[in-house]
Design a protein around this motif. Structure first.
Motif, PDB file in Angstrom:
ATOM      1  N   THR A  66     -53.639  10.667   3.267  1.00 31.73           N
ATOM      2  CA  THR A  66     -54.412  10.157   3.769  1.00 31.73           C
ATOM      3  C   THR A  66     -55.991   9.404   3.496  1.00 31.73           C
ATOM      4  OG1 THR A  66     -53.944  12.358   4.731  1.00 31.73           O
ATOM      5  CG2 THR A  66     -56.143  11.181   5.980  1.00 31.73           C
ATOM      6  N   VAL A  99     -57.109  -0.255   7.917  1.00 33.46           N
ATOM      7  CA  VAL A  99     -56.182   0.861   7.344  1.00 33.46           C
ATOM      8  C   VAL A  99     -57.860   1.165   7.946  1.00 33.46           C
ATOM      9  CG1 VAL A  99     -55.664   2.506   6.133  1.00 33.46           C
ATOM     10  CG2 VAL A  99     -55.207   0.481   6.427  1.00 33.46           C
ATOM     11  N   ARG A 100     -58.291   2.655   9.153  1.00 31.54           N
ATOM     12  CA  ARG A 100     -59.041   3.495   9.282  1.00 31.54           C
ATOM     13  C   ARG A 100     -59.147   4.875   8.846  1.00 31.54           C
ATOM     14  NH1 ARG A 100     -59.343   2.822  15.692  1.00 31.54           N
ATOM     15  NH2 ARG A 100     -61.708   3.365  15.371  1.00 31.54           N
ATOM     16  N   GLN A 103     -55.719   7.472   8.996  1.00 29.77           N
ATOM     17  CA  GLN A 103     -54.480   7.101   8.623  1.00 29.77           C
ATOM     18  C   GLN A 103     -54.496   7.465   7.896  1.00 29.77           C
ATOM     19  OE1 GLN A 103     -55.179   3.058  10.438  1.00 29.77           O
ATOM     20  NE2 GLN A 103     -53.140   3.268  10.303  1.00 29.77           N
ATOM     21  N   GLU A 104     -52.417   7.886   7.583  1.00 25.05           N
ATOM     22  CA  GLU A 104     -51.771   7.986   6.952  1.00 25.05           C
ATOM     23  C   GLU A 104     -51.448   6.457   5.927  1.00 25.05           C
ATOM     24  OE1 GLU A 104     -48.739   9.745   7.910  1.00 25.05           O
ATOM     25  OE2 GLU A 104     -49.620  12.439   7.602  1.00 25.05           O
ATOM     26  N   ALA A 116     -48.938   0.901   5.576  1.00 23.85           N
ATOM     27  CA  ALA A 116     -49.956   2.175   6.673  1.00 23.85           C
ATOM     28  C   ALA A 116     -49.043   2.731   8.193  1.00 23.85           C
ATOM     29  CB  ALA A 116     -51.582   1.223   7.313  1.00 23.85           C
ATOM     30  N   GLY A 118     -49.312   6.311  10.808  1.00 27.56           N
ATOM     31  CA  GLY A 118     -49.741   6.595  12.178  1.00 27.56           C
ATOM     32  C   GLY A 118     -50.719   7.724  11.540  1.00 27.56           C
ATOM     33  N   TYR A 119     -51.586   8.716  12.927  1.00 24.08           N
ATOM     34  CA  TYR A 119     -52.333   9.500  12.804  1.00 24.08           C
ATOM     35  C   TYR A 119     -51.587  10.439  12.839  1.00 24.08           C
ATOM     36  CZ  TYR A 119     -55.901   5.926  12.644  1.00 24.08           C
ATOM     37  OH  TYR A 119     -56.228   4.853  12.488  1.00 24.08           O
ATOM     38  N   ALA A 152     -61.428  11.189  12.981  1.00 17.43           N
ATOM     39  CA  ALA A 152     -60.084  10.216  12.863  1.00 17.43           C
ATOM     40  C   ALA A 152     -60.445   8.992  13.651  1.00 17.43           C
ATOM     41  CB  ALA A 152     -58.787  10.522  12.518  1.00 17.43           C
ATOM     42  N   GLY A 153     -59.446   8.206  12.999  1.00 17.76           N
ATOM     43  CA  GLY A 153     -59.686   6.531  13.731  1.00 17.76           C
ATOM     44  C   GLY A 153     -59.509   6.375  15.636  1.00 17.76           C
ATOM     45  N   THR A 176     -58.160  14.546  14.176  1.00 13.04           N
ATOM     46  CA  THR A 176     -56.632  13.326  14.616  1.00 13.04           C
ATOM     47  C   THR A 176     -56.959  13.053  16.370  1.00 13.04           C
ATOM     48  OG1 THR A 176     -55.081  14.556  13.967  1.00 13.04           O
ATOM     49  CG2 THR A 176     -56.293  13.752  12.537  1.00 13.04           C
TER      50      THR A 176
END
Length: 568
Positions: A66, A99-100, A103-104, A116, A118-119, A152-153, A176
């Motif tokens: 993460t 990348v935020r 984010q995985e 990169a 998703g979440y 999260a983002g 998330t």
């Protein structure tokens, strides 16, 4: 003699098929060569594909972590991996700035960030209790477990509210995603009503009372502060069913919106569906009440008037200890009391309750300082019925030519004539309108007429029935327009079918439901005309009468029905 053995000369004309044969062989060989080249190319591509598949199968397993933060100058990133915070290198092909947090990211066998993802879409559900500074929130995972989560983002920049549910990844400490909880949204109908006071007929006195109580503190707060007055926290509208309690609450919200910002002003009307608020799980109803008032406080904090409207208030906030099978009200009522007491610091929140069984509401809610103002919404009198009819039966509707012609082409006069005929039929005290005979505990009797059961909802339904009847006649006969016959016919049908005219087997309960006030009722007697002989008989206790008296009363259309005393 010498023999001539010379070879004869052969010109191209002497072997015409030889050149064509050679040309065809050349073409055939070229075609075969092309096919062979295509086969070799296909085989080569197949070998490459197989090699790629083999490489993919033999590839070392990748790892996901993460993303926490980036160091653009060093091309490095902080990543949470298996509960450990690690600083890892980032591949040059990955745009690190895009990348935020939360984010995985995918790691290769050397633990370098190479891609990169998703979440995380699943996890524990947490309820936001408080919005902290920056990108953090205080959330409750369970009743005794609160965590500080980082947004999260997808949640960064969104407007989170107290009571919102989020997906929490407890391994990384990120929230998330936002969870739309339908049971909360279904309970809170958040709208901006367009009902105005002018749309309500027959309730001028009650409208004036509620405007004085709610709008004056909002429009002249300095005068209230000067005189040391505290605006009311809440209003209880009580009375028989269908008399306009909900309409008044909506009109209050619309009026406050206009006072707040003119024609384009905003107010919020939180219509709470009381019975759906009840939940079999312990503490759920109280939690939903907290969410409702948190939503109201959030809206009011921006200076927007907020009306929290509890319809059928007795279904939620019954007298504590009155439950037969359960005592859920012992915890629900204190929760509401705590929330109402907490509204005192807000200037723009008003609690309005509506009930036709005010006797069942807990007295602690009704005391001054909570629901300060109690307004009874009575049934309309004849003048009020005319006003209500005029809201629904208007001259811009299609009117029957005969009705308009009978009044010299004056459409307004034709409408007034139909309204007056309907009101006269409703409020007549003749024998045809005798409906119930009540017997009180002290032996006195009272006859109720149809007018004692009239409500705004009944009048609105009568007009709707008349419109439908006019449409059916138009389709059947081609005659267009509403006539007096349609209105009176709809009125008779409504009086036969209206649930408001049905009595209960328990006279005491019936009197409370229908809004009767006065002494305790011990007996009900349904008075019926010969035309209504097909109507259902309502069982209720009644005194015994002799044979001759019974015959005389039956001749008058009076029906006596008895029940054992135990039904009371």
């Amino acid at each position: 003699m010498t023999e001539d053995r010379s070879v004869p000369n052969r010109t191209p004309e002497s072997r015409p098929g030889r050149g064509q044969e050679l040309e065809q062989q050349v073409i055939s060989l070229a075609s075969k060569n092309d096919r062979l080249a295509e086969a070799l190319t296909s085989a080569r591509q197949r070998i490459v594909d197989l090699q790629g598949q083999l490489d993919q199968v033999m590839r070392a397993p990748g790892t996901y972590g993460t993303f926490l933060s980036a160091y653009l100058e060093d091309r490095e990133a902080d990543v949470m991996l298996a509960g450990r915070k690690m600083r890892l290198a980032v591949a040059a092909t990955l745009p690190l700035g895009a990348v935020r947090p939360g984010q995985e990211v995918r790691l290769n066998e050397q633990l370098a960030v190479v891609a990169a993802a998703g979440y995380e879409a699943v996890g524990d559900v947490a309820v936001v209790r408080e919005i902290l500074d920056g990108d953090r929130v205080l959330a409750a995972i369970r009743a005794d477990d609160e965590r500080v989560l980082r947004l999260a983002g997808p949640l960064l920049g969104t407007h989170l509210r107290l009571g919102d549910a989020v997906v929490a990844d407890l391994r990384t400490g990120f929230a998330t995603d936002l969870v739309q909880r339908s049971e909360i949204e279904d309970l809170i109908l958040e709208e901006q009503p367009d009902t105005q006071y002018a749309d309500i007929g027959g309730l001028d006195l009650q409208i004036e009372q509620i405007r004085d109580a709610i709008e004056l503190p909002f429009t002249h707060p300095e005068l209230y502060r000067e005189h040391g007055l505290r605006p009311p926290k809440g209003v209880l509208l009580y009375g028989p069913p269908g008399t306009g309690k909900t309409l008044i609450a909506r009109a209050v919200a619309h009026s406050l919106a206009q006072l707040a910002g003119g024609e384009n002003g905003t107010s919020y009307f939180l219509n709470i569906k009381g019975p759906k608020l009840l939940n079999k799980f312990v503490g759920e109803t109280e939690r939903q009440i907290r969410v409702i008032f948190a939503r109201a406080r959030e809206r009011a904090s921006s200076g927007v008037p907020v009306i929290v409207f509890f319809d059928e208030m007795e279904s939620l906030f019954r007298i504590r200890g009155a439950g037969v099978s359960s005592d859920v009200e012992t915890t629900i009522v204190p929760q509401l009391l705590a929330e109402i007491d907490g509204v005192e610091t807000l200037d723009n929140v008003v609690v309005i309750g509506a009930s036709n069984r005010e006797d069942m509401i807990d007295p602690a809610i009704l005391r001054p300082g909570r629901l300060d103002l109690k307004i009874r919404i009575d049934r309309p009198d004849a003048r009020g019925a005319v006003e209500i009819f005029s809201k629904y039966l208007t001259e811009d509707l299609p009117l029957h030519p005969a009705e308009v012609g009978a009044h010299g082409g004056d459409r307004a006069a034709a409408v007034r004539s139909m309204i007056e005929a309907a009101v006269e039929r409703l409020y007549s005290t003749g024998d045809a309108n005798r409906y119930l005979e009540l017997t009180y505990a002290d032996g006195t009797r009272e006859v109720l007429f149809v007018k004692d059961f009239v409500s705004g909802a009944l009048i609105a339904n009568v007009v709707d029935r008349a419109k439908k009847s006019a449409i059916k006649d138009l389709l059947a006969t081609g005659e267009r327009g509403i006539s007096r016959r349609h209105v009176l016919g709809a009125l008779e049908q409504e009086l036969r079918e209206s649930e408001d005219l049905r009595s209960s087997t328990d006279p005491d309960q019936w009197s409370r439901i229908t809004g009767r006030r006065g002494g305790r009722i011990t007996h009900l007697r349904v008075l019926r005309s010969d035309d209504d002989a097909h109507a259902s008989v309502v069982d209720s206790p009644s005194p015994r009468v002799g044979g001759s008296e019974s015959a005389a009363r039956a001749a008058q259309g009076i029906v006596d029905v008895e029940l054992p005393e135990g039904v009371l």
